[in-house]
Design an enzyme around this catalytic site. Structure first.
Site, mmCIF file in Angstrom:
data_model
loop_
_atom_site.group_PDB
_atom_site.id
_atom_site.type_symbol
_atom_site.label_atom_id
_atom_site.label_comp_id
_atom_site.label_asym_id
_atom_site.label_seq_id
_atom_site.Cartn_x
_atom_site.Cartn_y
_atom_site.Cartn_z
ATOM 1 C CB ALA A 266 37.772 43.008 49.504
ATOM 2 C CD GLU B 277 40.202 35.947 48.872
ATOM 3 O OE1 GLU B 277 39.633 37.069 48.861
ATOM 4 O OE2 GLU B 277 41.248 35.724 49.499
#
Ligand code: COA
Length: 260
Positions: A66, A114
């Site tokens: 992220a 993820e």
């Protein structure tokens, strides 16, 4: 050149979606999360597309996490929203009615791992590296890392990766069951397209049934899961593709599936 955080290209019935921020090692900011959600919805709704490949632009990263620059300024409420934004998008990938392959060409860290884990299959270059390094930032995984790692690789591996934040190489990721296959980096593209072509030529409604059974059935008790599989098994008998597949076998020819 384009300002879009994604590149989308079709090769026959296979769609490739590429996260395109190579100067930031393809880090996921809000705009990229939203673009991915829209791109996967479009791929799900396009009947001409039978398989999707997800990868990262450039030679170094699948996705290095992220976007730390964006996260650094978030309030708690914004942090929760950012997590939900990524997590819901990734759940959408996992629930895709057609197979999605992560082609892991480099770093798959934090949100990158993820994202890869939300895909149905993962094929990695031997040079790829994997990890959940959020702990080093005083964070925890926020796009499903703690939950999907347990399910894919078990509690010991999930605890090791998330607690230490130490990256692992592709061979260890294979050993832990985090990826399906590891290939030499130079062969990653060709091997991934070979796998995607195999899936794109398979019966689409049967693929959809399998994805649904494994996603739903993996989360319920064995009795309920078996009932669910039997119901889906019955349903594929309503398809032309099931007649085509069984006839082709008996007639000793290759089947041509149409998704009907
Ligand atoms: N978010 C935002 N930017 C990122 C990023 C991320 N997750 N990962 C890399 N970048 C940016 C760097 O800030 C740098 O940008 P700059 O050139 O404007 O300074 C650029 O991508 C290249 O990364 P850099 O760190 O210079 O490359 P490196 O080869 O020295 O290191 C990594 C590679 C992957 C080890 C390192 O970038 C890294 O640790 N990234 C963060 C991984 C992480 O913690 N992910 C989980 C986030 S929750």
């Amino acid at each position: 050149m384009t300002d879009s955080p994604l590149l989308v290209a079709d090769h026959d019935t296979i769609r490739t979606i590429t996260v395109n921020r190579p100067d930031k090692l393809n880090a996921l900011d809000s705009a990229t999360l939203d673009a991915l959600r829209a791109a996967f919805e479009a791929a799900a709704n396009d009947d001409a597309i039978r398989a999707v490949v997800l990868t990262g632009a450039g030679p170094r990263a699948f996705v290095a996490g992220a976007d730390i620059a964006e996260m650094s300024g978030l309030t708690p409420a914004q942090g929760r929203d950012f997590s939900l934004r990524g997590s819901r998008m990734m759940r959408g990938i996992e629930k895709m009615p057609k197979p999605v392959i992560a082609m892991i060409n480099g770093f798959a860290l934090g949100g990158g791992l993820e994202l890869a884990m939300s895909c149905h299959l993962r094929i990695a270059a031997d040079t790829a590296r994997f990890g959940q390094p959020e702990i080093n930032l005083g964070l925890i995984p926020g796009f499903g890392g703690t939950q999907r790692l347990i399910r894919l690789a078990g509690r010991a591996a999930a605890l090791e990766l998330c607690l230490t934040g130490t990256p692992i190489d592709a061979a260890r990721a294979l050993q832990l069951g985090i990826v399906n296959r590891v290939v030499p980096a130079a062969e990653l593209q060709a091997e991934t397209m070979k796998l995607a072509t195999q899936l794109a030529n398979a019966a689409p409604l049967a693929l959809r049934g399998i994805l649904d059974c494994i996603d739903t059935g993996g989360e319920v008790g064995i009795g309920e899961g078996l009932e669910y599989e039997s119901a889906q098994f019955g349903l594929v008998f309503s398809t032309d593709d099931m007649r085509e597949g069984t006839s082709a076998f008996l007639e000793k020819r290759k089947p041509a599936f149409k998704g009907r």
